[in-house]
Design a protein around this motif. Structure first.
Motif, PDB file in Angstrom:
ATOM      1  N   PHE A 114      97.040 109.580 -11.563  1.00  0.00           N
ATOM      2  CA  PHE A 114      95.681 109.287 -11.116  1.00  0.00           C
ATOM      3  C   PHE A 114      95.370 107.833 -11.440  1.00  0.00           C
ATOM      4  CE2 PHE A 114      91.162 108.695 -11.865  1.00  0.00           C
ATOM      5  CZ  PHE A 114      90.635 109.165 -10.666  1.00  0.00           C
ATOM      6  N   VAL A 115      95.029 107.058 -10.421  1.00  0.00           N
ATOM      7  CA  VAL A 115      94.677 105.643 -10.590  1.00  0.00           C
ATOM      8  C   VAL A 115      93.168 105.507 -10.396  1.00  0.00           C
ATOM      9  CG1 VAL A 115      94.966 103.314  -9.675  1.00  0.00           C
ATOM     10  CG2 VAL A 115      96.942 104.842  -9.845  1.00  0.00           C
ATOM     11  N   LEU A 116      92.490 105.131 -11.458  1.00  0.00           N
ATOM     12  CA  LEU A 116      91.039 104.964 -11.402  1.00  0.00           C
ATOM     13  C   LEU A 116      90.665 103.674 -10.692  1.00  0.00           C
ATOM     14  CD1 LEU A 116      88.197 105.941 -12.300  1.00  0.00           C
ATOM     15  CD2 LEU A 116      88.534 104.608 -14.403  1.00  0.00           C
ATOM     16  N   SER A 117      91.412 102.601 -10.967  1.00  0.00           N
ATOM     17  CA  SER A 117      91.094 101.318 -10.343  1.00  0.00           C
ATOM     18  C   SER A 117      92.284 100.380 -10.407  1.00  0.00           C
ATOM     19  CB  SER A 117      89.888 100.669 -11.039  1.00  0.00           C
ATOM     20  OG  SER A 117      90.193 100.354 -12.386  1.00  0.00           O
ATOM     21  N   LEU A 118      92.247  99.415  -9.500  1.00  0.00           N
ATOM     22  CA  LEU A 118      93.228  98.329  -9.476  1.00  0.00           C
ATOM     23  C   LEU A 118      92.440  97.025  -9.565  1.00  0.00           C
ATOM     24  CD1 LEU A 118      95.306  99.575  -6.409  1.00  0.00           C
ATOM     25  CD2 LEU A 118      95.951  99.826  -8.819  1.00  0.00           C
TER      26      LEU A 118
ATOM     27  N   MET B 191      93.823 108.985  -6.012  1.00  0.00           N
ATOM     28  CA  MET B 191      92.705 108.070  -6.223  1.00  0.00           C
ATOM     29  C   MET B 191      91.428 108.672  -5.648  1.00  0.00           C
ATOM     30  SD  MET B 191      94.282 104.272  -5.419  1.00  0.00           S
ATOM     31  CE  MET B 191      92.927 103.446  -6.277  1.00  0.00           C
ATOM     32  N   MET B 192      90.299 108.063  -6.001  1.00  0.00           N
ATOM     33  CA  MET B 192      89.034 108.414  -5.377  1.00  0.00           C
ATOM     34  C   MET B 192      88.894 107.624  -4.084  1.00  0.00           C
ATOM     35  SD  MET B 192      86.366 108.941  -8.540  1.00  0.00           S
ATOM     36  CE  MET B 192      86.764 107.467  -9.491  1.00  0.00           C
ATOM     37  N   SER B 193      88.130 108.164  -3.161  1.00  0.00           N
ATOM     38  CA  SER B 193      88.107 107.599  -1.816  1.00  0.00           C
ATOM     39  C   SER B 193      86.892 106.741  -1.502  1.00  0.00           C
ATOM     40  CB  SER B 193      88.169 108.748  -0.788  1.00  0.00           C
ATOM     41  OG  SER B 193      87.054 109.606  -0.937  1.00  0.00           O
ATOM     42  N   HIS B 194      86.085 106.407  -2.515  1.00  0.00           N
ATOM     43  CA  HIS B 194      84.860 105.681  -2.203  1.00  0.00           C
ATOM     44  C   HIS B 194      84.662 104.474  -3.107  1.00  0.00           C
ATOM     45  CE1 HIS B 194      83.695 108.457  -5.424  1.00  0.00           C
ATOM     46  NE2 HIS B 194      82.789 107.560  -5.755  1.00  0.00           N
ATOM     47  N   ASN B 195      83.847 103.558  -2.611  1.00  0.00           N
ATOM     48  CA  ASN B 195      83.391 102.369  -3.346  1.00  0.00           C
ATOM     49  C   ASN B 195      84.546 101.556  -3.912  1.00  0.00           C
ATOM     50  OD1 ASN B 195      80.812 103.248  -2.747  1.00  0.00           O
ATOM     51  ND2 ASN B 195      80.529 104.291  -4.698  1.00  0.00           N
ATOM     52  N   ASP B 196      84.375 101.047  -5.120  1.00  0.00           N
ATOM     53  CA  ASP B 196      85.373 100.153  -5.709  1.00  0.00           C
ATOM     54  C   ASP B 196      86.641 100.881  -6.136  1.00  0.00           C
ATOM     55  OD1 ASP B 196      83.573  98.094  -5.380  1.00  0.00           O
ATOM     56  OD2 ASP B 196      82.770  98.245  -7.419  1.00  0.00           O
ATOM     57  N   HIS B 197      86.616 102.207  -6.106  1.00  0.00           N
ATOM     58  CA  HIS B 197      87.785 102.965  -6.545  1.00  0.00           C
ATOM     59  C   HIS B 197      88.801 103.163  -5.428  1.00  0.00           C
ATOM     60  CE1 HIS B 197      85.867 103.881 -10.355  1.00  0.00           C
ATOM     61  NE2 HIS B 197      84.780 104.256  -9.706  1.00  0.00           N
ATOM     62  N   ALA B 198      88.409 102.903  -4.198  1.00  0.00           N
ATOM     63  CA  ALA B 198      89.297 103.154  -3.068  1.00  0.00           C
ATOM     64  C   ALA B 198      90.311 102.026  -2.893  1.00  0.00           C
ATOM     65  CB  ALA B 198      88.478 103.317  -1.793  1.00  0.00           C
TER      66      ALA B 198
ATOM     67  N   LEU C 169     100.050 108.641  -1.106  1.00  0.00           N
ATOM     68  CA  LEU C 169      98.761 108.302  -1.697  1.00  0.00           C
ATOM     69  C   LEU C 169      97.747 109.338  -1.230  1.00  0.00           C
ATOM     70  CD1 LEU C 169      96.721 106.483  -3.177  1.00  0.00           C
ATOM     71  CD2 LEU C 169      96.526 105.141  -1.066  1.00  0.00           C
ATOM     72  N   ILE C 170      97.132 110.036  -2.182  1.00  0.00           N
ATOM     73  CA  ILE C 170      96.125 111.051  -1.878  1.00  0.00           C
ATOM     74  C   ILE C 170      94.769 110.516  -2.332  1.00  0.00           C
ATOM     75  CG2 ILE C 170      95.364 113.420  -2.312  1.00  0.00           C
ATOM     76  CD1 ILE C 170      98.321 114.015  -3.095  1.00  0.00           C
ATOM     77  N   ALA C 171      93.818 110.455  -1.417  1.00  0.00           N
ATOM     78  CA  ALA C 171      92.472 109.963  -1.742  1.00  0.00           C
ATOM     79  C   ALA C 171      91.464 111.086  -1.504  1.00  0.00           C
ATOM     80  CB  ALA C 171      92.122 108.751  -0.887  1.00  0.00           C
ATOM     81  N   MET C 172      90.608 111.345  -2.503  1.00  0.00           N
ATOM     82  CA  MET C 172      89.617 112.412  -2.407  1.00  0.00           C
ATOM     83  C   MET C 172      88.268 111.924  -2.938  1.00  0.00           C
ATOM     84  SD  MET C 172      91.971 115.670  -3.669  1.00  0.00           S
ATOM     85  CE  MET C 172      90.655 116.868  -3.431  1.00  0.00           C
ATOM     86  N   ASP C 173      87.215 112.551  -2.447  1.00  0.00           N
ATOM     87  CA  ASP C 173      85.871 112.219  -2.917  1.00  0.00           C
ATOM     88  C   ASP C 173      85.790 112.403  -4.430  1.00  0.00           C
ATOM     89  OD1 ASP C 173      82.789 111.955  -2.340  1.00  0.00           O
ATOM     90  OD2 ASP C 173      83.011 113.734  -3.610  1.00  0.00           O
TER      91      ASP C 173
END
Length: 292
Positions: free
Chosen positions: A176-180, A231-238, A261-265
């Motif tokens: 799980f990647v919170l941010s880059l 990863m999360m799929s919204h805002n700065d996390h996407a 890469l799996i992106a979810m709300d």
């Protein structure tokens, strides 16, 4: 139309309490004996709406993204970890219902000193914790019967999820990647909410060498050897696959070979509310297919 967040100004403790005490009730506002609740935490708002008691809410924080009506219909009091005491108190609440991580502490202390009942809600990510949170909020808002029904449905969802999980033969490693940020990869390690949802989905947390949400070194990322990035799929996390696998250390992982890469709300994935069994099931399907 979405309401703009309530502005926050720096006030002394004495002036803040005096100013809010002097605020008159708006025409037609409920009497003091009636409940006026501010929810600080997206999962709280989601549960209150699921129980049909959104009429009690006068304000929500900016993580209250589900249902969408919450941010449209209710006043906003800022981010859950950076609440505005003035914004909360201007709504003349009787109660502040807040997740454990809400804050800052000084803001909550000021709100309590103004006579608002501040009630904390556990962020336990266990199956019992999710069901217990629903029941606790149900008791708080006077919807105990509805909460018991909803919690039982969630427990059934977890039971079905376990049956699918037990059928998984070879468990994939998920990072799980919170941010880059500036090439630094912030991951969800052991004992994090990301760790819990990965395990519910029948996978292995590739970052269990660290605890909580922390940056992982290039060496650590390569050693983690994830089969998929979550990863999360919204805002700065996407982030896009090119951004993720353009990072040298991540490009050397098994996930890069399949560009998995799996992106979810974010609230759906990490909220740990009524939709958690569905979120874990969706993640499991993304990892293993329908048969997983």
């Amino acid at each position: 139309m979405t309401r703009a967040p309530i502005p926050s100004r720096l006030l002394s403790r004495r002036s803040l309490l005096a100013a809010t005490a002097a605020l008159p009730l708006a025409p037609g506002a409920p009497r003091a004996a009636e409940r006026r609740i501010v929810a600080a935490g997206g999962v709280i708002t989601e549960i209150v709406y699921a129980l049909g008691r959104q009429d009690l809410l006068v304000g929500v924080d900016t993580t209250s993204l589900f249902p969408a009506a919450a941010l449209k219909d209710k006043a906003q009091v800022g981010y859950v970890r950076a609440l505005s005491p003035e914004g909360v108190l201007s709504l003349r609440p009787t109660d502040l219902l807040a997740v454990e991580g809400a804050g800052p502490p000084d803001a909550l202390k000021l709100i309590a000193e103004a006579g608002v009942r501040v009630e904390r809600v556990s962020e336990d990510t266990s199956e019992a914790g999710v069901a217990g949170r629903i029941r606790a909020i149900g008791r708080f808002v006077g919807a105990e019967g509805e909460a018991n029904t909803l919690a039982a449905r969630v427990e059934e969802g977890f039971a079905g999820l376990k049956r699918r999980r037990d059928a998984v033969a070879a468990r994939k490693r998920v990072l799980f990647v919170l941010s880059l940020q500036n090439g630094r990869v912030m991951v969800g390690g052991a004992k994090s909410s990301a760790d819990a949802i990965i395990r519910y989905a029948g996978a292995v947390n590739a970052a269990d060498s660290v605890e909580g949400f922390k940056p992982l070194t290039d060496e650590g990322l390569i050693a983690a050897a994830p089969d998929a990035i979550l990863m999360m799929s919204h805002n700065d996390h996407a982030a896009s696959p090119d951004q993720v696998f353009g990072i040298p250390a991540l490009s050397a992982t098994p996930a890069a070979k399949t560009r998995s890469l799996i992106a979810m709300d974010g609230l759906y994935l990490l909220g740990f509310g009524p939709r958690t069994p569905d979120a874990a099931a969706d993640l499991m399907t993304a990892l293993y297919g329908k048969a997983g």
